[in-house]
Design a protein around this motif. Structure first.
Motif, PDB file in Angstrom:
ATOM      1  N   SER A 230      35.932  45.879  41.271  1.00 33.07           N
ATOM      2  CA  SER A 230      35.459  46.220  39.931  1.00 33.07           C
ATOM      3  C   SER A 230      35.022  47.676  39.900  1.00 33.07           C
ATOM      4  O   SER A 230      34.440  48.190  40.850  1.00 33.07           O
ATOM      5  N   GLY A 231      35.283  48.326  38.795  1.00 29.46           N
ATOM      6  CA  GLY A 231      34.854  49.701  38.633  1.00 29.46           C
ATOM      7  C   GLY A 231      33.374  49.842  38.374  1.00 29.46           C
ATOM      8  O   GLY A 231      32.853  50.962  38.238  1.00 29.46           O
ATOM      9  N   LYS A 232      32.662  48.702  38.333  1.00 24.34           N
ATOM     10  CA  LYS A 232      31.233  48.748  38.015  1.00 24.34           C
ATOM     11  C   LYS A 232      30.358  48.907  39.254  1.00 24.34           C
ATOM     12  O   LYS A 232      29.152  49.075  39.142  1.00 24.34           O
ATOM     13  N   TRP A 233      30.946  48.826  40.456  1.00 22.18           N
ATOM     14  CA  TRP A 233      30.154  48.952  41.672  1.00 22.18           C
ATOM     15  C   TRP A 233      29.541  50.347  41.789  1.00 22.18           C
ATOM     16  O   TRP A 233      30.199  51.357  41.523  1.00 22.18           O
ATOM     17  N   ARG A 234      28.270  50.389  42.211  1.00 19.24           N
ATOM     18  CA  ARG A 234      27.575  51.643  42.458  1.00 19.24           C
ATOM     19  C   ARG A 234      26.911  51.570  43.835  1.00 19.24           C
ATOM     20  O   ARG A 234      26.415  50.510  44.229  1.00 19.24           O
ATOM     21  N   VAL A 235      26.884  52.669  44.541  1.00 17.19           N
ATOM     22  CA  VAL A 235      26.300  52.695  45.882  1.00 17.19           C
ATOM     23  C   VAL A 235      24.787  52.516  45.788  1.00 17.19           C
ATOM     24  O   VAL A 235      24.108  53.228  45.043  1.00 17.19           O
ATOM     25  N   LEU A 236      24.259  51.542  46.528  1.00 21.67           N
ATOM     26  CA  LEU A 236      22.813  51.386  46.682  1.00 21.67           C
ATOM     27  C   LEU A 236      22.367  52.002  48.001  1.00 21.67           C
ATOM     28  O   LEU A 236      21.411  52.775  48.051  1.00 21.67           O
ATOM     29  N   LEU A 237      23.081  51.650  49.078  1.00 24.17           N
ATOM     30  CA  LEU A 237      22.779  52.173  50.409  1.00 24.17           C
ATOM     31  C   LEU A 237      24.039  52.806  50.972  1.00 24.17           C
ATOM     32  O   LEU A 237      25.011  52.108  51.255  1.00 24.17           O
ATOM     33  N   PRO A 238      24.073  54.145  51.133  1.00 21.62           N
ATOM     34  CA  PRO A 238      25.260  54.789  51.708  1.00 21.62           C
ATOM     35  C   PRO A 238      25.437  54.371  53.170  1.00 21.62           C
ATOM     36  O   PRO A 238      24.539  53.768  53.766  1.00 21.62           O
ATOM     37  N   PRO A 239      26.579  54.653  53.771  1.00 20.26           N
ATOM     38  CA  PRO A 239      26.853  54.211  55.155  1.00 20.26           C
ATOM     39  C   PRO A 239      25.726  54.564  56.110  1.00 20.26           C
ATOM     40  O   PRO A 239      25.249  55.693  56.145  1.00 20.26           O
ATOM     41  N   GLN A 240      25.329  53.548  56.893  1.00 20.82           N
ATOM     42  CA  GLN A 240      24.232  53.694  57.852  1.00 20.82           C
ATOM     43  C   GLN A 240      24.702  53.222  59.226  1.00 20.82           C
ATOM     44  O   GLN A 240      25.305  52.161  59.354  1.00 20.82           O
ATOM     45  N   LYS A 241      24.409  54.015  60.246  1.00 20.25           N
ATOM     46  CA  LYS A 241      24.702  53.618  61.623  1.00 20.25           C
ATOM     47  C   LYS A 241      23.770  52.462  62.009  1.00 20.25           C
ATOM     48  O   LYS A 241      22.564  52.498  61.733  1.00 20.25           O
ATOM     49  N   LEU A 242      24.316  51.427  62.618  1.00 20.86           N
ATOM     50  CA  LEU A 242      23.528  50.264  63.003  1.00 20.86           C
ATOM     51  C   LEU A 242      23.302  50.209  64.506  1.00 20.86           C
ATOM     52  O   LEU A 242      24.062  50.784  65.284  1.00 20.86           O
TER      53      LEU A 242
ATOM     54  N   GLY B 233      13.938  51.816  52.685  1.00 20.31           N
ATOM     55  CA  GLY B 233      13.092  51.870  51.510  1.00 20.31           C
ATOM     56  C   GLY B 233      13.703  52.716  50.412  1.00 20.31           C
ATOM     57  O   GLY B 233      14.868  53.134  50.483  1.00 20.31           O
ATOM     58  N   GLU B 234      12.906  53.000  49.404  1.00 22.87           N
ATOM     59  CA  GLU B 234      13.412  53.727  48.238  1.00 22.87           C
ATOM     60  C   GLU B 234      13.900  55.118  48.603  1.00 22.87           C
ATOM     61  O   GLU B 234      14.754  55.685  47.912  1.00 22.87           O
ATOM     62  N   ALA B 235      13.391  55.699  49.690  1.00 17.20           N
ATOM     63  CA  ALA B 235      13.840  57.026  50.107  1.00 17.20           C
ATOM     64  C   ALA B 235      15.310  57.014  50.526  1.00 17.20           C
ATOM     65  O   ALA B 235      16.018  58.015  50.360  1.00 17.20           O
ATOM     66  N   GLN B 236      15.768  55.885  51.091  1.00 16.78           N
ATOM     67  CA  GLN B 236      17.166  55.798  51.529  1.00 16.78           C
ATOM     68  C   GLN B 236      18.087  55.197  50.461  1.00 16.78           C
ATOM     69  O   GLN B 236      19.305  55.293  50.574  1.00 16.78           O
ATOM     70  N   LEU B 237      17.514  54.554  49.443  1.00 17.05           N
ATOM     71  CA  LEU B 237      18.312  53.850  48.444  1.00 17.05           C
ATOM     72  C   LEU B 237      18.572  54.739  47.233  1.00 17.05           C
ATOM     73  O   LEU B 237      17.690  55.479  46.787  1.00 17.05           O
ATOM     74  N   ALA B 238      19.779  54.640  46.702  1.00 18.62           N
ATOM     75  CA  ALA B 238      20.119  55.375  45.483  1.00 18.62           C
ATOM     76  C   ALA B 238      19.464  54.697  44.288  1.00 18.62           C
ATOM     77  O   ALA B 238      19.352  53.467  44.246  1.00 18.62           O
ATOM     78  N   PRO B 239      19.024  55.462  43.298  1.00 18.70           N
ATOM     79  CA  PRO B 239      18.424  54.856  42.099  1.00 18.70           C
ATOM     80  C   PRO B 239      19.439  53.989  41.365  1.00 18.70           C
ATOM     81  O   PRO B 239      20.604  54.365  41.217  1.00 18.70           O
ATOM     82  N   THR B 240      19.016  52.808  40.943  1.00 17.64           N
ATOM     83  CA  THR B 240      19.894  51.906  40.190  1.00 17.64           C
ATOM     84  C   THR B 240      19.109  51.222  39.097  1.00 17.64           C
ATOM     85  O   THR B 240      17.883  51.254  39.060  1.00 17.64           O
ATOM     86  N   HIS B 241      19.845  50.585  38.210  1.00 22.45           N
ATOM     87  CA  HIS B 241      19.257  49.721  37.198  1.00 22.45           C
ATOM     88  C   HIS B 241      19.196  48.302  37.768  1.00 22.45           C
ATOM     89  O   HIS B 241      19.733  48.030  38.846  1.00 22.45           O
ATOM     90  N   PRO B 242      18.565  47.365  37.068  1.00 25.33           N
ATOM     91  CA  PRO B 242      18.602  45.964  37.518  1.00 25.33           C
ATOM     92  C   PRO B 242      20.036  45.478  37.680  1.00 25.33           C
ATOM     93  O   PRO B 242      20.910  45.826  36.877  1.00 25.33           O
ATOM     94  N   VAL B 243      20.284  44.707  38.731  1.00 25.07           N
ATOM     95  CA  VAL B 243      21.641  44.280  39.065  1.00 25.07           C
ATOM     96  C   VAL B 243      21.701  42.770  39.258  1.00 25.07           C
ATOM     97  O   VAL B 243      20.676  42.101  39.430  1.00 25.07           O
TER      98      VAL B 243
END
Length: 400
Positions: free
Chosen positions: A329-341, A350-360
Motif C-alpha cells: 500500500s502507498g499509505k505505509w510510512r516509516v516509524l522506525l528506520p533500519p536498525q542493527k540488531l 523511544g520517541e528520539a528514534q521514532l519518526a513522527p506519525t499520526h494514530p495508526v
C-alpha cells in the motif's frame, strides 16, 4: 503418525488459523472442570506442544495418551469439561485435534460459550488421571448453568487421529466476547488438543485515557494478518504474554537462499542484502505509538541483522485489498528506520528514534535478511479505547 486407509489429499486450512490461540496454557488458559479423566487428564487439551505418542507408555489406569480421554461410559449422559480462556475475546474458529486417538476418539463433539463476570470459584489441581468429578464438584459447576450456554458448534462428527484427518476445523460465527467454553464429547472417548482461535477483547472501561499500553498485544486485540515466511515459528508468537520461553515461542523464518555469496555491510554495519522477510499486524485499538521493543531473546545464532517498522491507517476495505499483494500500500510510512540488531537482546526505541506519525491501525515489521524475533511491543495511547476496532469484521483470506 499413520495415515488413514484410503487417505485423500487434505483440504486447504481455514483462514482463522492466522489468529491467536486464546485458550493455550501458555496464555493462561486452563480446564476448571471435567466429568471424567480416567485415561488422561483434560488439562492436556491446552498444551502448547503438539501431541506425541509412546506405544509402550501405560499407567495403572491403562494406555497413556497425550490428550483428554475418559473411560468407556456405562451410565447415562456424556462427558464434558469447562475451559477458562487465558485471553477473553471473540472466537473465530476451533481446531479439535484427535491426533493418535485412532480407535478411541470421541465420535462427536459440540461446543458452547459464555462471558462470565468473574471466574468461577473452583478449579482442577494436580494429576487427575484415573479420577472423575466428585458430587461436590458437580454441584459447584451446576451453578454455572453451562448446559444452557449459547452453542458455537452444534453436535458434529469428529474424524479419527490419523495424520491426514486429525484436525477437525470448525468456523465460528459468534460476535460476543467469550471467557469460558463448554466442550462436550458425545458420548465419551478422547481428544488430543483444543485450539481456540480468535482476537482478544479487553475491557477498556478501567483503562485511563492517559495510560500507555502495548497496542499490538494479543490481550489488547492485536492480531497477525499476513507474513512472508514462518518456517520455524509463527509471527503471532511475538505478541504473546511475557517474554518468550524459547525460540519456538517467537517468529523465525527459514534462511533465505538469495543471500550473497560474500556479505558486505554499509557504514552503519548493516548487511547489504537483496532479501527480506515481513509480517503485518492489525493493532487492537488504533493509537499513537511512542515506544517500540524488538526482543531477540533466545535468538543467539539466528537473530536478524536488522529490522525496520512501517505504519499506516487502513479502513476494513483497504485492509482486504492489501491481502495477496504483500501489503504494498502507498499509505505505509516509516516509524522506525533500519536498525542493527543484537543477539538475545531487548532493543528499546523511544520517541528520539521514532519518526513522527499520526494514530495508526496497522504495523509492518521487516527483518533483513532472515532470522528470529521473540517479541514485538508497541507502546502508546489508544485513540479509541472503548472498543477493539475491526474485531467483528470478516477476516480477509490469508495464505494459511
Amino acid at each position: 503418525m499413520a495415515e488413514s486407509k484410503g487417505a485423500a489429499k487434505a483440504s486447504a486450512e481455514p483462514d482463522f488459523l492466522q489468529s491467536n490461540d486464546l485458550a493455550c496454557e501458555a496464555v493462561g488458559g486452563k480446564v476448571i472442570f471435567a466429568t471424567d479423566e480416567w485415561f488422561a487428564p483434560a488439562a492436556n487439551l491446552l498444551k502448547r506442544k503438539k501431541p506425541t505418542f509412546s506405544p509402550s507408555a501405560f499407567t495403572e489406569f491403562g494406555k497413556l495418551m497425550d490428550g483428554w480421554e475418559t473411560r468407556r461410559k456405562r451410565i447415562a449422559g456424556h462427558d464434558w469439561c469447562i475451559v477458562q480462556l487465558g485471553v477473553p475475546g471473540q472466537i473465530q474458529g476451533l481446531d479439535v485435534d484427535t491426533s493418535f486417538f485412532t480407535g478411541n476418539h470421541s465420535p462427536c463433539v459440540s461446543v458452547q460459550a459464555s462471558c462470565l463476570d468473574k471466574p468461577p470459584p473452583f478449579s482442577l489441581e494436580g494429576d487427575r488421571t484415573g479420577m472423575a468429578a466428585s458430587d461436590a464438584q458437580l454441584a459447584a459447576v451446576a451453578e454455572l448453568g453451562s448446559e444452557a450456554w449459547p452453542e458455537l458448534v452444534c453436535m458434529s462428527e469428529l474424524k479419527p487421529g490419523y495424520s491426514d484427518c486429525c484436525h477437525n476445523f470448525f468456523k465460528v460465527n459468534f460476535n460476543l466476547r467469550v471467557t469460558h467454553l463448554r466442550l462436550n464429547m458425545h458420548p465419551d472417548g478422547g481428544i488430543a488438543r483444543l485450539r481456540v482461535y480468535g482476537v482478544g477483547q479487553r475491557d477498556w472501561s478501567s483503562v485511563s485515557p492517559q495510560q500507555e499500553v502495548d497496542l499490538v498485544a494479543m490481550t489488547n486485540g492485536g492480531v497477525c494478518l499476513d507474513y512472508s515466511d514462518a518456517h520455524f515459528g509463527h509471527p503471532r508468537n511475538m505478541i504473546g504474554l511475557g517474554r518468550a520461553a524459547n525460540m519456538a515461542d517467537g517468529w523465525e523464518t527459514a534462511r533465505r537462499l538469495d543471500r550473497p555469496k560474500y556479505l558486505k555491510v554499509d557504514q552503519k554495519g548493516i548487511l547489504q542484502v537483496p532479501g527480506r522477510e515481513w509480517t503485518v499486524f492489525r493493532l487492537g485499538p488504533p493509537g499513537l505509538i511512542r515506544g517500540v521493543e524488538v526482543d531477540t531473546n533466545h535468538f543467539r545464532g539466528n537473530f536478524p541483522d536488522s529490522c525496520r517498522i512501517d505504519v499506516c491507517s487502513l479502513t476494513p476495505e483497504e485492509e482486504a485489498q492489501c491481502v495477496g499483494t504483500e501489503w504494498n500500500s502507498g499509505k505505509w510510512r516509516v516509524l522506525l528506520p533500519p536498525q542493527k540488531l543484537r543477539p538475545h537482546h531487548r532493543h528499546l526505541y523511544g520517541e528520539a528514534q521514532l519518526a513522527p506519525t499520526h494514530p495508526v491501525t496497522h504495523v509492518r515489521l521487516t527483518i533483513s535478511p532472515d532470522g528470529g524475533v521473540s517479541r514485538l511491543r508497541l507502546w502508546g495511547r489508544p485513540t479509541a479505547p472503548t472498543a477493539a476496532p475491526l474485531a467483528n469484521q470478516e477476516r480477509p483470506a490469508s495464505k494459511l
